[in-house]
Design an enzyme around this catalytic site. Sequence first.
Site, short mmCIF file in Angstrom:
data_model
loop_
_atom_site.label_atom_id
_atom_site.label_comp_id
_atom_site.label_asym_id
_atom_site.label_seq_id
_atom_site.Cartn_x
_atom_site.Cartn_y
_atom_site.Cartn_z
N LYS A 6 0.84 -1.22 0.00
CA LYS A 6 0.00 0.00 0.00
C LYS A 6 0.87 1.26 0.00
O LYS A 6 0.37 2.37 0.04
CB LYS A 6 -0.92 0.02 1.22
CG LYS A 6 -2.02 -1.02 1.22
CD LYS A 6 -3.14 -0.64 2.19
CE LYS A 6 -2.76 -0.75 3.62
NZ LYS A 6 -3.92 -0.56 4.52
N LYS B 294 2.77 2.10 2.50
CA LYS B 294 2.75 2.65 3.86
C LYS B 294 3.84 1.97 4.69
O LYS B 294 4.07 0.78 4.55
CB LYS B 294 1.39 2.36 4.53
CG LYS B 294 0.24 3.22 4.05
CD LYS B 294 -0.98 3.05 4.98
CE LYS B 294 -2.00 4.12 4.73
NZ LYS B 294 -3.10 4.09 5.72
N1 C2G Z 1 -10.35 6.95 8.88
C1 C2G Z 1 -11.34 7.89 9.18
N2 C2G Z 1 -10.99 9.15 9.50
C2 C2G Z 1 -9.68 9.52 9.52
C3 C2G Z 1 -8.68 8.57 9.23
C4 C2G Z 1 -9.04 7.28 8.91
O1 C2G Z 1 -12.54 7.55 9.15
N3 C2G Z 1 -9.37 10.80 9.84
C5 C2G Z 1 -10.78 5.59 8.54
C6 C2G Z 1 -10.39 5.18 7.11
O2 C2G Z 1 -11.35 5.67 6.17
C7 C2G Z 1 -10.40 3.66 7.21
C8 C2G Z 1 -9.96 3.41 8.67
O3 C2G Z 1 -10.12 4.66 9.38
O4 C2G Z 1 -11.73 3.16 7.03
C9 C2G Z 1 -8.51 2.96 8.77
O5 C2G Z 1 -7.72 3.92 8.14
P1 C2G Z 1 -6.25 3.46 7.63
O6 C2G Z 1 -5.55 2.77 8.73
O7 C2G Z 1 -5.62 4.63 6.93
O8 C2G Z 1 -6.65 2.35 6.56
P2 C2G Z 1 -6.30 2.27 5.01
O9 C2G Z 1 -4.85 2.42 4.78
O10 C2G Z 1 -7.25 3.17 4.31
O11 C2G Z 1 -6.62 0.71 4.75
O12 C2G Z 1 -8.01 -2.94 2.10
C10 C2G Z 1 -8.34 -1.66 2.60
C11 C2G Z 1 -7.15 -0.99 3.24
O13 C2G Z 1 -6.46 -1.86 4.12
C12 C2G Z 1 -7.63 0.27 3.96
#
Ligand code: C2G
Length: 133
Positions: A44, A46
């Site tokens: 990803k 990250k």
């Molecule tokens: N999130 C949120 N508000 C934020 C930051 C994050 O609602 N200010 C939500 C994201 O939309 C996601 C969840 O928190 O639903 C986790 O965020 P991340 O850890 O950044 O996940 P991500 O990298 O988007 O992983 O297969 C799907 C991926 O693994 C999603």
Amino acid sequence: MKKVITYGTYDLLHVGHINLLRRAKELGDYLLVVLSSDEFNELKGKKAYYSYEDRKQILEAIKYVDEVIPEYTWEQKISDVQDNNIDVFVMGHDWEGKFDFLKDYCEVVYLPRTEGISTTKIKGDLMAKNKEQ
Ligand code: C2G
């Protein structure tokens, strides 16, 4: 029992994550979080501060979370939904539309993100503070 599933890296836990997990749990009775492995995070683009094991332990301590399993690939979502008898798939709306293929298997819900907070912002703010010192 209505089962909900969501996915993420959940690094440097913050209120945006908690708001998402709370609202996801409110959609059912059981919340399964599929947590990105360290290897999948690389896919990803990250680099999490905390290891998978630490991020898993932190998530398991949250009252909204019932179970945490690893996310290794983009392709595992359909089998995750089927194998775990999932009723609702939930993600933040930054993913709006990206997982609509799951509508053949469960309800798909995209929730508004929490504005003004992100792991990237936390890391950036900390770096800026360090530079000031
Ligand atoms: N999130 C949120 N508000 C934020 C930051 C994050 O609602 N200010 C939500 C994201 O939309 C996601 C969840 O928190 O639903 C986790 O965020 P991340 O850890 O950044 O996940 P991500 O990298 O988007 O992983 O297969 C799907 C991926 O693994 C999603």
